[in-house]
Design a protein around this motif. Sequence first.
Motif, PDB file in Angstrom:
ATOM      1  N   LEU A  14       0.831  -1.198   0.000  1.00 60.04           N
ATOM      2  CA  LEU A  14       0.000   0.000   0.000  1.00 60.04           C
ATOM      3  C   LEU A  14       0.869   1.253   0.000  1.00 60.04           C
ATOM      4  O   LEU A  14       1.934   1.274   0.620  1.00 60.04           O
ATOM      5  N   ASN A  15       0.424   2.283  -0.688  1.00 61.07           N
ATOM      6  CA  ASN A  15       1.162   3.557  -0.765  1.00 61.07           C
ATOM      7  C   ASN A  15       2.580   3.352  -1.290  1.00 61.07           C
ATOM      8  O   ASN A  15       3.508   4.049  -0.855  1.00 61.07           O
ATOM      9  N   ASP A  16       2.753   2.423  -2.189  1.00 63.96           N
ATOM     10  CA  ASP A  16       4.084   2.050  -2.674  1.00 63.96           C
ATOM     11  C   ASP A  16       4.846   3.269  -3.218  1.00 63.96           C
ATOM     12  O   ASP A  16       4.422   3.915  -4.170  1.00 63.96           O
ATOM     13  N   GLY A  17       5.972   3.577  -2.573  1.00 64.31           N
ATOM     14  CA  GLY A  17       6.852   4.648  -3.025  1.00 64.31           C
ATOM     15  C   GLY A  17       6.322   6.046  -2.831  1.00 64.31           C
ATOM     16  O   GLY A  17       6.862   6.997  -3.402  1.00 64.31           O
ATOM     17  N   THR A  18       5.288   6.211  -1.976  1.00 67.70           N
ATOM     18  CA  THR A  18       4.679   7.534  -1.851  1.00 67.70           C
ATOM     19  C   THR A  18       4.675   8.044  -0.417  1.00 67.70           C
ATOM     20  O   THR A  18       3.773   8.756  -0.004  1.00 67.70           O
ATOM     21  N   PHE A  19       5.674   7.696   0.371  1.00 69.50           N
ATOM     22  CA  PHE A  19       5.698   8.152   1.764  1.00 69.50           C
ATOM     23  C   PHE A  19       5.782   9.670   1.839  1.00 69.50           C
ATOM     24  O   PHE A  19       6.642  10.294   1.213  1.00 69.50           O
ATOM     25  N   THR A  20       4.884  10.261   2.611  1.00 69.00           N
ATOM     26  CA  THR A  20       4.867  11.716   2.771  1.00 69.00           C
ATOM     27  C   THR A  20       5.045  12.137   4.224  1.00 69.00           C
ATOM     28  O   THR A  20       5.059  13.320   4.525  1.00 69.00           O
ATOM     29  N   GLY A  21       5.176  11.169   5.117  1.00 72.31           N
ATOM     30  CA  GLY A  21       5.248  11.488   6.533  1.00 72.31           C
ATOM     31  C   GLY A  21       3.895  11.411   7.207  1.00 72.31           C
ATOM     32  O   GLY A  21       3.797  11.502   8.432  1.00 72.31           O
ATOM     33  N   GLN A  22       2.849  11.209   6.412  1.00 71.95           N
ATOM     34  CA  GLN A  22       1.497  11.111   6.949  1.00 71.95           C
ATOM     35  C   GLN A  22       0.825   9.835   6.435  1.00 71.95           C
ATOM     36  O   GLN A  22       1.114   9.374   5.346  1.00 71.95           O
ATOM     37  N   GLN A  23      -0.067   9.311   7.253  1.00 72.80           N
ATOM     38  CA  GLN A  23      -0.831   8.158   6.807  1.00 72.80           C
ATOM     39  C   GLN A  23      -1.787   8.573   5.693  1.00 72.80           C
ATOM     40  O   GLN A  23      -2.267   9.705   5.661  1.00 72.80           O
ATOM     41  N   ASN A  24      -2.070   7.636   4.786  1.00 73.65           N
ATOM     42  CA  ASN A  24      -3.005   7.887   3.700  1.00 73.65           C
ATOM     43  C   ASN A  24      -3.782   6.602   3.464  1.00 73.65           C
ATOM     44  O   ASN A  24      -3.435   5.790   2.612  1.00 73.65           O
ATOM     45  N   PHE A  25      -4.821   6.409   4.270  1.00 75.09           N
ATOM     46  CA  PHE A  25      -5.576   5.164   4.203  1.00 75.09           C
ATOM     47  C   PHE A  25      -6.518   5.158   3.002  1.00 75.09           C
ATOM     48  O   PHE A  25      -7.420   5.993   2.903  1.00 75.09           O
TER      49      PHE A  25
END
Length: 339
Positions: free
Chosen positions: A109-120
Motif C-alpha cells: 500500500l502507498n508504494d513509493g509515496t511516503f509523505t510522513g502522513q498516513q493515507n488510508f
Amino acid sequence: MAAVVLTALCALVACGGADTEAVGETQSGDDDSATAGAPQFPASVEHRYGTTELEEAPERIVTLGFSDQDAVLAFGITPVAVTYWYGDHPHAVWPWAQEALGNAEPVVLNDGTFTGQQNFDYERIAGLEPDLIVGLYTGMTQEEYETLSRIAPTVASSGDYPEYGMPWQESTRMVGQILGQPERAERMIAEVDQMFTDAAAAHPEFEGVEMVVAEMFEPGSSFVRSATDPRTVFMTSLGFELPAEIAELAGDRDGAEISDELMTKLDRELLIWNVGSDPSLREQIENKPLYSSLDAVQDGRVLFIEDPLVSGALTWSTVLSLPYALEHLVPELAAAVGS
C-alpha cells in the motif's frame, strides 16, 4: 557476523514458515495445542480506542503501520498487504525480515509515496477482504479507527504512549496477543532485551554518557529525537542518557526542530547523526555555520550512521531489526565514545 545475525533472526521468527500453518490449524481449547505453544483463540488486545477481539485465527492480515509488517512476520505469519515506509526493498520488507517473508508477495500500500502522513485508501483496503487490520506505528485517529473497524477488526496503538513512541516490546506484545501467541511474544522480547543487556554489560563506558540522535530534514535546522522515539530508546537501552533539556524540548512528540542558530544545543558528549536514508546530508551538516565549533566535533565525538541498512534497522527498531542494529552499531558507538 552476517551468519550470527541470520541465526539470531531465524531463532526469533522460526524460519521456514511452520508457524503460519499452525495458525490455520489452531482450535481454541485444545489442550494438546496449548502444550505445544500453538496459537490460542479467542484472542483480544486493548489499545487506545478500545478492545479488539478475534474468535478465530486471522487468515488475511493487512498492516497499515510503517513498520508493522515486521511485528507480524516475527510470528511466522505473512500479511496479505503491507504499507510502504521508505527504501527500495522487495514488497516493502527490509533484509532483516526477508527470511520471514519467504516467497510471499504481499500487496504494498502507498508504494513509493511516503509523505510522513498516513493515507488510508479505505476502498483498496476493503477490497483486500482482511479479517484483521494492524495499525500500530501510525497516527491513526479515532475517526480513522472507526472507519477501518467497519472493514475488519482493527488494532490501534497503546494509549499508554504517544503516537510513534510505543516501545518495540509493546508492539510485539500487542501483536502476539491478537494473534493468540502471547507467550511467544514474551520469549522474543526477552531474547532481544538480553542482547541489549549483554551489549551494555560489555560496554560499561556507555553508562551515563549524554548523547543526542539528530537528523536533518529541512535546510536551516536539525531535528533531534525525543526520549520516547525508538532511535533514542535504542541508545538509552545501552546506558546512554538523553539530556533533560532535549527531552523537555521535544515533549511527547517524536522530536523537535533546532535552528542552526541554536545548534550548540546539540553539543553533548556524543552527537549521533542518523543520515542513512540520504548519506549526502553529511556534507550539508558539516557545512552548517556552527558545526565545526562544537566541542563534540572538535574532539571527534560524532558518529554519522550512513549505512542505509544500519540506519534503517535503527529507525525501524522492531523485534526483527534490532539484532541487526545492535551488531553493527555497538562497535561504532564504542569507537566514537573511545575517541
